[in-house]
Motif scaffolding. Structure first.
Motif, PDB file in Angstrom:
ATOM      1  N   LEU A  57       0.580  -1.367   0.059  1.00  0.00           N
ATOM      2  CA  LEU A  57       0.266   0.067  -0.070  1.00  0.00           C
ATOM      3  C   LEU A  57       0.673   1.246  -0.437  1.00  0.00           C
ATOM      4  CD1 LEU A  57      -2.870   1.379  -0.194  1.00  0.00           C
ATOM      5  CD2 LEU A  57      -3.064   1.071   2.302  1.00  0.00           C
ATOM      6  N   GLU A  58       1.635   1.351   0.663  1.00  0.00           N
ATOM      7  CA  GLU A  58       2.884   2.364   0.756  1.00  0.00           C
ATOM      8  C   GLU A  58       3.596   2.553  -0.487  1.00  0.00           C
ATOM      9  OE1 GLU A  58       6.916   3.461   3.083  1.00  0.00           O
ATOM     10  OE2 GLU A  58       5.960   1.238   2.978  1.00  0.00           O
ATOM     11  N   GLN A  59       4.172   1.563  -1.378  1.00  0.00           N
ATOM     12  CA  GLN A  59       4.697   2.007  -2.700  1.00  0.00           C
ATOM     13  C   GLN A  59       3.826   2.655  -3.557  1.00  0.00           C
ATOM     14  OE1 GLN A  59       7.711   2.100  -3.469  1.00  0.00           O
ATOM     15  NE2 GLN A  59       7.609   1.060  -1.564  1.00  0.00           N
ATOM     16  N   PHE A  60       2.119   1.811  -3.428  1.00  0.00           N
ATOM     17  CA  PHE A  60       1.402   2.697  -4.334  1.00  0.00           C
ATOM     18  C   PHE A  60       0.098   4.042  -4.053  1.00  0.00           C
ATOM     19  CE2 PHE A  60      -3.226   2.458  -4.877  1.00  0.00           C
ATOM     20  CZ  PHE A  60      -3.397   2.662  -6.238  1.00  0.00           C
ATOM     21  N   ILE A  61       0.894   3.678  -2.749  1.00  0.00           N
ATOM     22  CA  ILE A  61       0.637   4.855  -2.809  1.00  0.00           C
ATOM     23  C   ILE A  61       0.976   6.276  -2.870  1.00  0.00           C
ATOM     24  CG2 ILE A  61       0.333   7.115  -1.089  1.00  0.00           C
ATOM     25  CD1 ILE A  61      -1.425   4.509   0.847  1.00  0.00           C
ATOM     26  N   ILE A  62       2.758   5.917  -3.234  1.00  0.00           N
ATOM     27  CA  ILE A  62       3.822   6.523  -3.580  1.00  0.00           C
ATOM     28  C   ILE A  62       3.514   7.033  -4.990  1.00  0.00           C
ATOM     29  CG2 ILE A  62       5.770   6.826  -3.875  1.00  0.00           C
ATOM     30  CD1 ILE A  62       6.567   5.722  -1.293  1.00  0.00           C
ATOM     31  N   GLN A  63       2.924   5.942  -5.660  1.00  0.00           N
ATOM     32  CA  GLN A  63       2.986   6.125  -7.637  1.00  0.00           C
ATOM     33  C   GLN A  63       2.092   6.732  -7.385  1.00  0.00           C
ATOM     34  OE1 GLN A  63       4.818   4.734  -9.626  1.00  0.00           O
ATOM     35  NE2 GLN A  63       3.624   5.541 -11.322  1.00  0.00           N
ATOM     36  N   GLN A  64       0.925   6.886  -7.269  1.00  0.00           N
ATOM     37  CA  GLN A  64      -0.304   7.733  -7.190  1.00  0.00           C
ATOM     38  C   GLN A  64      -0.462   9.356  -6.851  1.00  0.00           C
ATOM     39  OE1 GLN A  64      -3.604   6.508  -8.331  1.00  0.00           O
ATOM     40  NE2 GLN A  64      -2.264   4.653  -8.600  1.00  0.00           N
ATOM     41  N   GLU A  65       1.144   9.404  -5.922  1.00  0.00           N
ATOM     42  CA  GLU A  65       1.158  10.712  -5.835  1.00  0.00           C
ATOM     43  C   GLU A  65       2.162  11.571  -6.818  1.00  0.00           C
ATOM     44  OE1 GLU A  65       4.017  13.590  -2.529  1.00  0.00           O
ATOM     45  OE2 GLU A  65       4.658  11.518  -3.748  1.00  0.00           O
ATOM     46  N   VAL A  66       2.894  10.595  -7.720  1.00  0.00           N
ATOM     47  CA  VAL A  66       3.465  10.303  -9.187  1.00  0.00           C
ATOM     48  C   VAL A  66       2.307  10.677  -9.898  1.00  0.00           C
ATOM     49  CG1 VAL A  66       5.301   9.717 -10.978  1.00  0.00           C
ATOM     50  CG2 VAL A  66       5.599   9.578  -8.153  1.00  0.00           C
ATOM     51  N   GLU A  67       1.548  10.002 -10.285  1.00  0.00           N
ATOM     52  CA  GLU A  67       0.035  10.462 -11.198  1.00  0.00           C
ATOM     53  C   GLU A  67      -0.137  11.471 -10.889  1.00  0.00           C
ATOM     54  OE1 GLU A  67      -1.323   6.354 -11.778  1.00  0.00           O
ATOM     55  OE2 GLU A  67       0.584   5.216 -12.564  1.00  0.00           O
ATOM     56  N   ASN A  68      -0.870  11.648  -9.592  1.00  0.00           N
ATOM     57  CA  ASN A  68      -1.955  12.844  -9.474  1.00  0.00           C
ATOM     58  C   ASN A  68      -1.497  13.772  -9.041  1.00  0.00           C
ATOM     59  OD1 ASN A  68      -3.840  14.073  -8.556  1.00  0.00           O
ATOM     60  ND2 ASN A  68      -5.249  12.164  -8.587  1.00  0.00           N
ATOM     61  N   PRO A  69      -0.847  15.025  -9.374  1.00  0.00           N
ATOM     62  CA  PRO A  69      -0.638  16.221  -8.981  1.00  0.00           C
ATOM     63  C   PRO A  69      -1.600  16.800  -7.748  1.00  0.00           C
ATOM     64  CG  PRO A  69      -1.906  17.000 -11.472  1.00  0.00           C
ATOM     65  CD  PRO A  69      -2.089  15.522 -11.207  1.00  0.00           C
ATOM     66  N   ALA A 104      -8.676  10.835  -6.383  1.00  0.00           N
ATOM     67  CA  ALA A 104      -8.176  11.531  -5.136  1.00  0.00           C
ATOM     68  C   ALA A 104      -8.596  11.029  -4.114  1.00  0.00           C
ATOM     69  CB  ALA A 104      -7.313  12.805  -5.106  1.00  0.00           C
ATOM     70  N   GLU A 105      -9.989  11.558  -4.315  1.00  0.00           N
ATOM     71  CA  GLU A 105     -11.541  11.134  -3.067  1.00  0.00           C
ATOM     72  C   GLU A 105     -12.117   9.613  -2.886  1.00  0.00           C
ATOM     73  OE1 GLU A 105     -14.432  13.663  -4.424  1.00  0.00           O
ATOM     74  OE2 GLU A 105     -13.199  15.796  -3.851  1.00  0.00           O
ATOM     75  N   TRP A 106     -11.541   8.800  -4.271  1.00  0.00           N
ATOM     76  CA  TRP A 106     -11.971   7.749  -4.746  1.00  0.00           C
ATOM     77  C   TRP A 106     -10.907   6.795  -3.306  1.00  0.00           C
ATOM     78  CZ3 TRP A 106     -15.196   4.167  -4.457  1.00  0.00           C
ATOM     79  CH2 TRP A 106     -14.887   3.090  -5.079  1.00  0.00           C
ATOM     80  N   LEU A 107      -9.767   7.209  -3.935  1.00  0.00           N
ATOM     81  CA  LEU A 107      -8.663   6.620  -3.562  1.00  0.00           C
ATOM     82  C   LEU A 107      -8.378   6.765  -1.854  1.00  0.00           C
ATOM     83  CD1 LEU A 107      -6.093   5.140  -4.113  1.00  0.00           C
ATOM     84  CD2 LEU A 107      -4.779   7.351  -4.511  1.00  0.00           C
ATOM     85  N   ILE A 108      -8.920   7.841  -1.119  1.00  0.00           N
ATOM     86  CA  ILE A 108      -8.958   8.106   0.478  1.00  0.00           C
ATOM     87  C   ILE A 108      -9.979   7.136   1.033  1.00  0.00           C
ATOM     88  CG2 ILE A 108      -8.975  10.247   2.148  1.00  0.00           C
ATOM     89  CD1 ILE A 108      -8.314  11.526   0.161  1.00  0.00           C
ATOM     90  N   ARG A 109     -10.971   7.201  -0.028  1.00  0.00           N
ATOM     91  CA  ARG A 109     -12.255   6.192   0.856  1.00  0.00           C
ATOM     92  C   ARG A 109     -11.660   5.011   0.356  1.00  0.00           C
ATOM     93  NH1 ARG A 109     -15.848   9.918  -2.087  1.00  0.00           N
ATOM     94  NH2 ARG A 109     -15.827   8.096  -3.978  1.00  0.00           N
ATOM     95  N   CYS A 110     -11.389   4.136  -0.739  1.00  0.00           N
ATOM     96  CA  CYS A 110     -10.951   2.330  -0.622  1.00  0.00           C
ATOM     97  C   CYS A 110      -9.148   2.308   0.811  1.00  0.00           C
ATOM     98  CB  CYS A 110     -10.327   2.576  -1.799  1.00  0.00           C
ATOM     99  SG  CYS A 110     -10.869   2.607  -2.953  1.00  0.00           S
ATOM    100  N   ILE A 111      -8.939   3.521   0.676  1.00  0.00           N
ATOM    101  CA  ILE A 111      -7.810   3.380   1.628  1.00  0.00           C
ATOM    102  C   ILE A 111      -8.169   3.242   3.623  1.00  0.00           C
ATOM    103  CG2 ILE A 111      -5.715   3.952   2.709  1.00  0.00           C
ATOM    104  CD1 ILE A 111      -4.802   5.181   0.520  1.00  0.00           C
TER     105      ILE A 111
END
Length: 455
Positions: free
Chosen positions: A31-43, A302-309
């Motif tokens: 999950l940590e690696q996935f979140i870091i990757q999402q930061e790169v893809e979503n400004p 981003a909001e969907w990602l926060i809800r999923c986590i």
């Protein structure tokens, strides 16, 4: 004309469901690696700093502050935890000190006459496998360092003189002989057994060894016992960089005086924050509609990602609470007290699909007073019983009963796996012979021919 409510396309729903399932089955590191990757893809995504994994004292202090209103028992618990952690640090050995190659070279530094000696010996020490055996053959070492056979043999002798005894051997036979050479008084017959009857020794064929070497059964048995006390894998107790794996518990269960507390280890991965600058851009009409639409889409992601986590954490905590209820005896008394439990039982209590419970615990770990366990460990199935009301036949209990049967057998006529299966059946436990063989092997118990003792 009828107006229909706007609906999200099925493909979008499907993609969202897939992403939710993916996040649910991620462990903390994934999950940590996935979140870091999402930061790169979503400004729009900013991340809070993750707590340092090694900062154990700060973690304990955070827990202490969180529970500062609790009773004295809680404060005593954490004082003990801090004390135990300090004691572990005082006695801990650094990662480098645990490395087999470095340990061997620390003994050989005094025999190194020059840089060439040091280079060759260090290469050989680095060529030791996880068992302590030398993987490189002498011919390749000769070619690499332009050595003669005598020089390479001399370096091998130096390597094999190091501790633990048997290190640097090229096979099992040589490993055992190196250890026998250092035993005083010497056992010349044990050397002959290793040289001539190693295969028979592995099969516990004492009578064949006796006949082959022309010695009595008692002498053969005594020398075989000497060999069995040797270490066939002298390097196994050392740290191996390539095999090292850090386990990050996803959930912690803390026991207090009258209750348990389930804590989600969400400090293991960064928190997602939506950058407020982009939220302001949505309200600014000076930006084009295309730009604002792009921001809206990224905001939804981003909001969907926060809800999923958040959902992942909620489901995991509820599953662990249910496991805690069913397996309370384990968390109170320790290993050996697991209760037979299936995914279906947990799913029905939580009114969730069984597949969701399975994904929620997949490849995740739980930390409690008894250590760190894979969460799947607690889904112990009853190996079988005539009486469906008998619930104590967990894998631990079955292994213990197999051990008791083996301990009580006639060692001159040990029981076969089928005989052990029959004994269990007499106790009301219905298992297959294959299951008995598997558990016997897990416990390190030899088959019947390997357990036989000769008078």
């Amino acid at each position: 004309m009828k107006r229909h409510k706007a609906s999200i396309p099925k493909q979008v729903l499907s993609q969202q469901r897939i992403s939710m399932v993916r996040i649910l089955q991620m462990n903390s590191q994934e999950l940590e690696q996935f979140i870091i990757q999402q930061e790169v893809e979503n400004p729009l995504i900013d991340l809070e700093k993750v707590q340092e994994e090694t900062d154990r004292h700060l973690e304990i202090q955070r827990k202490l502050e969180w529970l500062k209103a609790s009773d004295e028992q809680n404060r005593v618990y954490y004082r003990d935890e801090i004390k135990e952690e300090a004691e572990r640090e005082a006695w801990s050995v650094s990662v480098e000190d645990e490395n087999l190659a470095d340990f061997v070279m620390s003994q050989l530094s005094s025999v190194c006459r020059n840089d060439r000696d040091r280079e060759v010996l260090y290469f050989m020490a680095e060529s030791l496998d996880s068992h302590g055996y030398l993987e490189e053959n002498l011919r390749s070492i000769c070619e690499k360092f332009d050595l003669s056979e005598n020089e390479a043999s001399h370096y091998l002798y130096l390597l094999q003189s190091a501790e633990p005894t048997g290190i640097g051997a090229r096979n099992l036979r040589e490993c055992l002989l190196l250890q026998l050479d250092r035993i005083q008084p010497s056992f010349p017959m044990a050397r002959r057994i290793v040289l001539e009857c190693l295969e028979a020794l592995g099969k516990n064929q004492i009578s064949q060894i006796s006949s082959c070497l022309g010695i009595s059964l008692e002498e053969a048995r005594m020398n075989c016992d000497v060999i069995r006390r040797l270490n066939p894998k002298p390097g196994c107790g050392f740290y191996s960089r390539e095999n090292l794996r850090y386990i990050q518990p996803d959930v912690t269960i803390i026991k207090f005086r009258d209750y348990f507390q389930v804590l989600l280890n969400d400090d293991a991965y960064p928190k997602i924050i939506i950058n407020p600058y982009y939220s302001q851009m949505l309200e600014d009409s000076s930006y084009s509609e295309e730009t604002r639409e792009y921001i809206r889409n990224k905001m939804k992601q981003a909001e969907w990602l926060i809800r999923c986590i958040q959902q992942r954490g909620d489901i995991l905590v509820e599953v662990i609470k249910t496991i805690l209820t069913i397996q309370r005896a384990f968390f109170e008394k320790g290993p050996g007290n697991r209760y037979p439990m299936r995914f279906q039982e947990v799913a029905s209590r939580l009114n969730l699909p069984e597949s969701m419970v399975s994904r929620a615990v997949q490849d995740k770990y739980l930390q409690c007073a008894w250590g760190i366990y894979p969460i799947n460990y607690f889904f112990a199935q009853n190996p079988g019983s005539r009486d469906d009301q008998v619930k104590e036949n967990t894998p631990e209990m079955l292994r213990e009963k197999i051990r008791l049967i083996v301990d009580g057998e006639n060692k001159q006529h040990p029981l076969s796996d089928q005989k052990i299966t029959d004994c269990l059946e007499e106790m009301g436990i219905m298992v297959s012979r294959r299951t008995v063989a598997k558990y016997r092997s897990i416990m390190g118990i030899r088959e019947a021919s390997g357990r036989r003792e000769f008078s």
